[in-house]
Design a protein around this motif. Structure first.
Motif, PDB file in Angstrom:
ATOM      1  N   THR A  37       0.824  -1.211   0.000  1.00 50.61           N
ATOM      2  CA  THR A  37       0.000   0.000   0.000  1.00 50.61           C
ATOM      3  C   THR A  37       0.855   1.256   0.000  1.00 50.61           C
ATOM      4  OG1 THR A  37      -0.153   0.102   2.415  1.00 50.61           O
ATOM      5  CG2 THR A  37      -1.855  -1.164   1.247  1.00 50.61           C
ATOM      6  N   TYR A  47      -0.603  -4.873   2.898  1.00 44.15           N
ATOM      7  CA  TYR A  47      -1.941  -5.279   3.309  1.00 44.15           C
ATOM      8  C   TYR A  47      -2.034  -6.775   3.095  1.00 44.15           C
ATOM      9  CZ  TYR A  47      -7.069  -5.345   3.469  1.00 44.15           C
ATOM     10  OH  TYR A  47      -8.376  -5.594   3.788  1.00 44.15           O
ATOM     11  N   LEU A  52      -2.868  -4.192   8.016  1.00 43.35           N
ATOM     12  CA  LEU A  52      -1.691  -3.482   7.527  1.00 43.35           C
ATOM     13  C   LEU A  52      -0.484  -3.846   8.382  1.00 43.35           C
ATOM     14  CD1 LEU A  52      -3.126   0.103   6.913  1.00 43.35           C
ATOM     15  CD2 LEU A  52      -2.456  -1.579   5.177  1.00 43.35           C
TER      16      LEU A  52
END
Length: 170
Positions: A37, A47, A52
């Protein structure tokens, strides 16, 4: 730097990562699938399975990427030269959730470099953070300290660390 945003990845070896926003260290397993990301400052936010994680630059190979080379300090560099390199390094420390570095976020107030008797230098940093989440405070302190150690001759640069958050040190 090439942008890796939204690039699919497969974890190629077990690797330590930091869960975002909790700040807890986790182990991502070989074969985990996800996507990048954010890739800024030499680290990667990925991700995977709905979460995350931040992967440090020195572990870039675990997702098939290359680590960013540390800056080189020219022979005979002055304290001012070192200070400029340190500021450049601070600008490579990014918030893992947003694409803004800690200098541009206004979190770093001062950076001072002083010569030591043994020909090394000490770097003094004064900064604050956006939230007193101890795990992230320590993460950013450690990240900055690692970046400084890559700038010889600063082997112990964080001997004087200042923060408005009492008791938090790298």
């Amino acid at each position: 730097m090439r942008s890796y945003e939204n690039e699919a990845i497969v974890v190629q070896r077990d690797v330590k990562a930091i869960a975002i926003p909790a700040g807890a260290e986790v182990n991502l397993k070989l074969g985990s699938v996800g996507y990048i990301t954010q890739a800024l400052g030499g680290s990667f936010t990925v991700y995977i399975d709905g979460n995350l994680f931040r992967i440090a630059g020195e572990n870039a190979d675990a997702i098939g990427k290359s680590a960013v080379k540390a800056p080189e300090v020219p022979p005979g560099a002055s304290e001012e030269d070192i200070k400029n390199i340190i500021w450049q390094q601070l600008k490579t420390c990014y918030d893992p959730e947003i694409p803004v570095n800690i200098v541009d976020l206004g979190l770093v107030y001062e950076c001072e470099v002083s010569a030591n008797d043994d020909a090394t230098r000490t770097v003094d940093i004064k900064m604050t953070l956006t939230a007193p989440v101890a795990a992230w405070v320590k993460y950013w302190c450690r990240t900055c300290a690692k970046r400084f150690k890559s700038c010889p001759p600063c082997p112990k640069p964080m001997s004087n660390w200042y923060s408005i958050l009492p008791g938090i040190r790298p």
